[in-house]
Design a protein around this motif. Sequence first.
Motif, PDB file in Angstrom:
ATOM      1  N   ALA A  74       0.843  -1.179   0.073  1.00 48.48           N
ATOM      2  CA  ALA A  74       0.120   0.009  -0.150  1.00 48.48           C
ATOM      3  C   ALA A  74       0.676   1.287  -0.042  1.00 48.48           C
ATOM      4  O   ALA A  74       1.911   1.188   0.660  1.00 48.48           O
ATOM      5  CB  ALA A  74      -1.072   0.068   1.051  1.00 48.48           C
ATOM      6  N   PHE A 119      -1.423   0.636  -5.013  1.00 45.12           N
ATOM      7  CA  PHE A 119      -1.135  -0.537  -4.505  1.00 45.12           C
ATOM      8  C   PHE A 119       0.164  -0.999  -5.573  1.00 45.12           C
ATOM      9  O   PHE A 119       0.057  -0.679  -6.579  1.00 45.12           O
ATOM     10  CB  PHE A 119      -2.062  -1.883  -4.878  1.00 45.12           C
ATOM     11  N   TRP A 136      -5.679   2.176  -5.935  1.00 39.73           N
ATOM     12  CA  TRP A 136      -6.445   1.446  -4.986  1.00 39.73           C
ATOM     13  C   TRP A 136      -7.639   2.309  -4.587  1.00 39.73           C
ATOM     14  O   TRP A 136      -8.724   1.925  -4.608  1.00 39.73           O
ATOM     15  CB  TRP A 136      -5.684   0.834  -3.665  1.00 39.73           C
TER      16      TRP A 136
END
Length: 157
Positions: free
Chosen positions: A49, A67, A86
Amino acid sequence: MISSSLRLVPVTPANFEAVCAVRVRPDQEHLVEAVTTSLAEAYVHGATAWPRAIVDGDEIVGFVMAFLDIVWDPSKDPEHRRSGLWRLNIAAGRQGKGYGRFAVEAVSQEIRRRGGTRAYVTWHAGDDSPEPFYLGLGFRPTGELSGDQPVAVLELT
């Protein structure tokens, strides 16, 4: 109007509350998770992340999380890795000013910097979907689904 000081910055103890206060329009809340959920996911998925505040001058105008370099489907190809967008939350009163486009371009630059050649994104289909926004930036549907969300790719050449 976007200022020349527009940038992505890490989420820190100093800006945490302001980042968590970013809210999309009420009619979009069913389309994207709250920033607090994204930050919890970033904590759990810390290796992949990449959460960032979108800052214009001194004001936090949004949140983006990428991501980076995840294994997409290890049952098919354990070496098939993907990177992409993401989450994207632009504050309700700040939408339509280019902040989302800036965030997608900044995430794409980070993917390129890490050697990636494609950026992926998914979205919830239906009313008020961000699909036109992503297609307008050059993302093209792959025909895949991630859960019930269409997957699209942007070539970063």
